[in-house]
Enzyme design. Structure first.
Site, short mmCIF file in Angstrom:
data_model
loop_
_atom_site.label_atom_id
_atom_site.label_comp_id
_atom_site.label_asym_id
_atom_site.label_seq_id
_atom_site.Cartn_x
_atom_site.Cartn_y
_atom_site.Cartn_z
CG ASP A 93 14.34 9.74 -0.63
OD1 ASP A 93 14.49 10.89 -1.07
OD2 ASP A 93 14.58 8.73 -1.32
CG ASP A 267 9.98 3.37 0.21
OD1 ASP A 267 10.76 3.43 -0.77
OD2 ASP A 267 10.39 3.35 1.38
CB CYS A 305 -5.86 -9.46 -10.85
SG CYS A 305 -5.18 -7.79 -10.87
CB CYS A 307 -5.08 -4.55 -12.67
SG CYS A 307 -4.16 -5.74 -13.68
CB CYS A 310 -5.85 -9.25 -14.71
SG CYS A 310 -4.22 -9.58 -14.05
CG HIS A 336 -0.61 -7.32 -12.56
ND1 HIS A 336 -1.80 -7.98 -12.25
CD2 HIS A 336 0.38 -8.05 -11.96
CE1 HIS A 336 -1.53 -9.04 -11.51
NE2 HIS A 336 -0.22 -9.11 -11.32
#
Length: 377
Positions: A93, A267, A305, A307, A310, A336
């Site tokens: 940015d 974002d 999930c 990840c 999880c 996660h």
């Protein structure tokens, strides 16, 4: 010779698009969510872990990096990609939003902004030319114009004056950016929630010519209804053949609504910041893992999930390490959340490609409306 920056739309469904932004450092699948690596790191995550969640691109912060460790030091050490061990695309940015948020610590003129560092009070000047220089030193793949973002609510006169200044700064940013093969410069549309000002800003940006276009000045306190109201028309004012980036958004339902309205990139610090405060985002909405209802719960955050949080840990464990303020709590919940966000983006891309976005969106909202699974009795 460096590969050219490019954008190809592969499919559309209504106003939503899916495609690919090509850069010398790799492709970015759109719609894309960019995790925020403010100070050359996505907090509580290793770069390889961020990539494992499905992220194609990260965002770095000009304001924070220019103050510490400084863009010059990063350049001497091989550039931002090497410095933070992320060899895929990076968007930086311009520093404008952070400078805006300093309020009492800044002075705004036609030339630029003079401000005091929030770290040590030292005085700095940020202009369009200096912003382009800093982002060149960092070596980012996508560079953002230096702009002024007024905090909402503001009067039409204040928004119009700010937008006109941002458009003059956009031209100066374009001139200072120069010719950098393989690197892209994005212009930023301003104009608050006023359609005529948005149209004027879009026209000015198109006349200058950019590699991509951002819809700026939203997600700054105007509320979702007002934001969607602008997104109902603003993306259509920008060139169809260039990527459209909605800055600083957002919550999962903000993202879905923005994609429906033709946005390609977003974002937000939310998934990582939430992870550090015990908040988990799931298909059923938001969970506060600190709540006592989770302390004896052997089930995962989200049974579908994949990840590490999880797959390997229970709600009870995540509750415990969060309450004990163990570092692994931030690591697992951030992973996660980023995984959930990237899974959402993949779902949106697949739905657009298959022409079934409306059904995907209906299912998304229906499952969230059900709320979290019932607590264990």
């Amino acid at each position: 010779m460096a590969q050219a920056f490019g954008f190809q739309v592969a499919a559309t469904d209504g106003r939503a698009r899916t495609g690919v932004i090509s850069t010398p450092r790799g492709d970015i699948r759109t719609p894309a969510f960019m995790p925020v690596g403010t100070a050359a790191t996505v907090k509580a995550m290793l770069p390889g872990s961020v990539r494992a969640t499905g992220a194609d691109i990260l965002l770095g912060n000009t304001y924070h990096l220019m103050l510490r460790p400084t863009a010059e030091r990063i350049a001497r050490l091989g550039g931002l990609h090497t410095f933070m061990d992320w060899q895929r695309p990076i968007l930086t940015d311009s520093g404008g939003f952070q400078v805006m948020s300093l309020a009492g610590l800044r002075k705004l003129t036609e030339e630029g902004v003079t401000f005091k560092s929030h770290i040590d009070g030292s005085r700095h000047v940020l202009t369009p030319e200096r912003s382009m220089e800093i982002q060149r030193l960092l070596g980012s793949d996508i560079v953002m114009c230096f702009d002024e973002c007024p905090a909402l609510p503001a009067t039409d006169a204040e928004v119009a004056k700010s937008m006109a200044l941002s458009m003059r700064w956009a031209q100066r940013s374009r001139d200072a950016f120069g010719d950098r093969p393989g690197h892209a410069l994005f212009g930023i549309m301003q104009g608050g929630v006023t359609r005529d000002l948005r149209a004027e800003s879009a026209e000015a940006l198109r006349a200058i010519g950019f590699d991509g276009y951002a819809v700026g000045g939203l997600a700054v306190g105007e509320g979702q209804e007002a934001m969607f109201g602008v997104l109902d028309y603003a993306p259509g004012m920008l060139p169809d053949e260039k990527p459209r980036y909605l800055m600083g958004v957002g919550k999962p339902d903000d993202i879905v609504g923005a994609v429906e309205r033709g946005i390609d990139m977003m974002d937000c610090v939310l998934p990582s910041r939430s992870g550090r405060t015990g908040q988990a985002w799931t298909r059923r909405g938001q969970i506060n893992i600190r709540n006592a209802r989770h302390q004896d719960d052997p089930r995962p955050l989200d049974e579908s999930c994949t990840c590490p949080a999880c797959t390997n840990y229970s709600r009870a464990y995540l509750h415990h390490v969060n309450r004990a303020q163990e570092i692994i709590a931030s690591m697992l919940l951030t992973w996660h959340n980023l995984h959930y966000y990237q899974e959402l983006m993949q779902g949106l891309r697949d739905a657009i490609a298959a022409g079934r976005l409306a059904q995907f969106v209906a299912d998304f909202h229906a499952l969230r409306a059900e709320g979290d699974i019932e607590p264990i009795a």
